[in-house]
Design an enzyme around this catalytic site. Structure first.
Site, PDB file in Angstrom:
ATOM      1  CG  HIS A   1      -2.054  -0.848   1.225  1.00 14.28           C
ATOM      2  ND1 HIS A   1      -1.956  -2.223   1.363  1.00 14.28           N
ATOM      3  CD2 HIS A   1      -3.381  -0.582   1.089  1.00 14.28           C
ATOM      4  CE1 HIS A   1      -3.177  -2.751   1.329  1.00 14.28           C
ATOM      5  NE2 HIS A   1      -4.051  -1.780   1.154  1.00 14.28           N
ATOM      6  CG  ASN A  11       4.457  -4.076   2.777  1.00 19.30           C
ATOM      7  OD1 ASN A  11       3.986  -2.962   2.952  1.00 19.30           O
ATOM      8  ND2 ASN A  11       3.700  -5.171   2.756  1.00 19.30           N
ATOM      9  CG  ASP A  44      15.752  20.813  -1.542  1.00 18.03           C
ATOM     10  OD1 ASP A  44      14.693  21.171  -2.088  1.00 18.03           O
ATOM     11  OD2 ASP A  44      16.472  21.574  -0.867  1.00 18.03           O
ATOM     12  CD  GLU A  99      10.660  19.317  -4.254  1.00 15.87           C
ATOM     13  OE1 GLU A  99       9.496  19.673  -4.019  1.00 15.87           O
ATOM     14  OE2 GLU A  99      11.633  20.104  -4.269  1.00 15.87           O
ATOM     15  CG  ASP A 108       7.158  22.308  -6.746  1.00 19.49           C
ATOM     16  OD1 ASP A 108       7.485  22.193  -5.546  1.00 19.49           O
ATOM     17  OD2 ASP A 108       6.962  23.405  -7.310  1.00 19.49           O
ATOM     18  CD  GLU A 120      10.480  21.746  -1.407  1.00 22.13           C
ATOM     19  OE1 GLU A 120      11.365  22.105  -2.237  1.00 22.13           O
ATOM     20  OE2 GLU A 120       9.291  21.574  -1.723  1.00 22.13           O
TER      21      GLU A 120
END
Length: 477
Positions: free
Chosen positions: A315, A346, A445, A448, A454, A468
Site C-alpha cells: 500500500h 513493507n 530536495d 524532488e 514539486d 525542503e
C-alpha cells in the site's frame, strides 16, 4: 468582511430607498452597498472584498463527508454528470450539487476544453454560470479551476454571490484573469454564514472562451487543537501536475489522490491527509480490487498479477490510515494504490514509519503525506526483478515518503512556517534492509531531484526552500 463604498452620499441615498422598498433584510450584506454595474446578464449591486489566493496548478482540495446533503455541507462539482451542448441560456441539473443556469455557456467535451475528466464548462462573451440553489449554511471558501479554451486569448471573470435567490448579485474578491491553457486554481475565502448562492461571470475578453472545472464550495467544520478533521488530500499541490497523460493520469478518490503511470502499472505518487478523524476500529478488508475508474485502454492490475512474484502488494496510502469506515478502508485496496514491495521493506521499516506517523495523530496532530515509487529493479523473497506480471508492472528500486506535521487546526497552508516538522525518507526496495526507518531519512530536495516533482508548490517560496532542504532530526520514538 469589508465592503467597497466609494461614494458615501450615493450609498446613503440608495440604501435608504432600498430599505423603504423592501422589508426583507436577512439576504442582504450588512452594510448594504448599492453600486449598479452596467453589464449585460446579471444585475450587479456591489462588491465584496474577500481574501483571494492564486495557485498555478490544481490547488488545494477540501474533503467532503459522504452521504450528506451537498447544499448543507459543501460539494465538489466536476460537471461530469450533465449534458448541455448549446450556448443558448438554459439549466442543467448536476450531481452532487444541484441545478445550474448557463448563459452563453455550455458543457464542453472537446479536446480543446481544459478539464479534469471528460467535461468542463465553457463560457464566451459576457456569459455566466450560476447556481440555482442556495448554500443554506453559507460557505467558508469557494475554489475554482480555470483555463483558456484551446489557444484563446486572455479573459477576465468574477466570482459573484446572491443573497436573494438570484435576483441580484455582488462581485466577490479579485477580478481573475484567465490566460493559461492549463487549469489553475483560485480560492476565495468568503467566510459567509448566511444563505447564499454563487456563480462565475465573464466580464471581458469578448469571444475568447474560458473553461471552468471542479468548482468546490466548502463549509468549514474543522476546529483546532482537539478537533481533528478530514482535510484535503492534496493541500500542498499536485506534485507532477497530473492530468490526462497516460503516464501521469490524475485520479481523485474520497480517501486519497494519485498520479497513475500506465506504462508501469502503478501509481507515481499517492497523496492523503491523516488525522484521527480518518481512523477508527474497522478491520482490514483485504479486498484487493482492480480500479475500473481507469480508462478502458489502460492496464488495470489485479491481485493475481502479484501472485508468486516474491513481492508484497504494498500500500502507498496504508489500510490503517483509513479504518474509520468500511468504505474508506476498502478504497485503499484499489490496485492503483498498490506497488510491488519487498516483504522486508513493507512489513518492517515501512510499516514502522506508518505506525509512527499514526502515533503523532494521537498527540493532537494532523499529517499531510505524499508517497511514491522511484526507478526500476528491486529484490523480493524470490530474488531480484525489474517487472512482474509478464512485464506489465514495474518493480520500483525504492519507495519514498514525505510527511508534513501540524497541530490539528484549519487553514493549513497559512499555518506552515520554517519551523514546521517535515519527515522525508527514501527506502530501498530490497530484502534484508535496516528495520529502523530513521536510517533512511533524507531531504525533500533530494526526493524532488530524483523524481522531478514539486511536492510543496502551494507554500510560499521562502518557507518551501527552508523545509525542503532540512533533514528531520526530531526524536522518532
Amino acid at each position: 468582511m469589508k465592503y467597497f463604498a466609494p461614494n458615501y452620499l450615493a450609498l446613503f441615498v440608495l440604501s435608504s430607498l432600498f430599505l423603504v422598498a423592501c422589508s426583507k433584510e436577512d439576504y442582504r450584506p450588512d452594510p448594504y452597498t448599492a453600486q449598479e454595474v452596467p453589464l449585460e446578464g446579471l444585475a450587479i449591486n456591489g462588491e465584496l472584498d474577500v481574501p483571494t489566493y492564486y495557485y498555478d496548478n490544481q490547488g488545494p482540495h477540501k474533503h467532503k463527508p459522504k452521504g450528506l446533503v451537498a447544499k448543507v455541507v459543501g460539494f465538489t462539482e466536476t460537471f461530469e454528470s450533465g449534458s448541455k451542448g448549446s450556448y443558448a441560456a438554459g439549466s442543467v441539473t448536476l450531481s452532487p450539487s444541484g441545478e445550474w443556469y448557463l448563459d452563453d455557456a455550455l458543457l464542453g467535451a472537446l479536446a480543446n476544453d481544459r478539464k479534469f475528466g471528460a467535461k468542463s464548462v465553457r463560457i464566451r462573451n459576457s456569459g455566466a454560470l450560476t447556481m440555482s440553489f442556495n448554500m443554506e449554511n453559507g460557505a467558508s471558501s469557494v475554489l475554482v479551476r480555470h483555463a483558456a479554451y484551446g489557444n484563446n486569448g486572455p479573459s477576465d471573470w468574477r466570482l459573484v454571490a446572491s443573497y436573494d435567490d438570484g435576483a441580484s448579485w455582488y462581485f466577490v474578491g479579485d477580478t481573475i484573469t484567465t490566460d493559461s491553457t492549463t487549469l489553475n486554481t483560485v480560492t476565495f475565502e468568503v467566510n459567509e454564514t448566511q444563505s447564499v448562492r454563487y456563480g462565475i461571470y465573464k466580464v471581458s475578453g469578448g469571444a475568447n472562451r474560458i473553461n471552468i472545472d471542479n468548482i468546490e464550495i466548502d463549509i468549514n467544520t474543522s476546529g483546532g487543537g482537539d478537533n481533528p478533521s478530514m482535510d484535503s488530500n492534496l493541500t500542498f499541490g499536485n506534485p507532477s501536475n497530473a492530468a490526462s497523460s497516460p503516464d501521469n493520469y490524475f485520479l481523485s478518490k474520497p480517501d486519497f489522490s494519485l498520479s497513475y503511470n500506465n506504462s508501469y502499472g502503478t501509481a507515481n505518487w499517492v497523496s492523503w491527509h491523516l488525522s484521527t478523524a480518518w481512523t477508527g476500529t474497522t478491520s482490514r478488508c483485504n479486498c484487493f480490487k482492480s480500479d475500473t475508474t481507469l480508462p478502458n485502454t489502460f492496464f488495470r492490475a489485479t491481485t493475481s498479477d502479484y501472485t508468486n512474484s516474491g513481492f508484497d502488494r504494498g500500500h502507498l496510502c496504508p489500510s490503517a490510515d483509513r479504518n474509520g469506515s468500511e468504505d474508506s478502508n476498502e478504497n485503499t485496496y484499489y490496485m492503483t494504490n498498490i506497488a510491488p514491495q519487498a516483504p522486508d521493506n513493507n512489513q518492517r521499516s515501512w510499516a514502522n514509519l506508518e505506525n509512527y506517523l499514526r502515533s503523532l495523530t494521537l498527540e493532537g496532530n494532523e499529517v499531510h503525506i505524499i508517497s511514491g515509487v522511484l526507478g526500476t529493479g528491486g529484490s523480493g523473497s524470490k530474488g531480484a526483478a525489474n517487472t512482474i506480471s509478464n512485464g506489465e508492472i514495474n518493480v520500483p528500486d525504492a519507495f519514498w515518503k514525505v510527511a508534513l506535521i501540524l497541530p490539528n487546526g484549519s487553514n493549513d497552508i497559512q499555518r506552515v512556517t520554517t519551523s514546521t516538522r517535515v519527515i522525508a525518507v527514501l527506502v530501498p526496495n530490497d530484502q534484508d534492509i535496516n528495520t529502523d526507518w530513521i536510517q533512511f531519512k533524507t531531504t525533500v530536495d533530494n526526493i524532488e531531484s530524483l523524481t522531478g516533482y514539486d511536492l510543496f508548490e502551494n507554500l510560499s517560496d521562502p518557507v518551501e526552500s527552508v523545509l525542503e532542504a532540512t533533514v528531520d532530526t526530531e526524536p522518532s520514538v
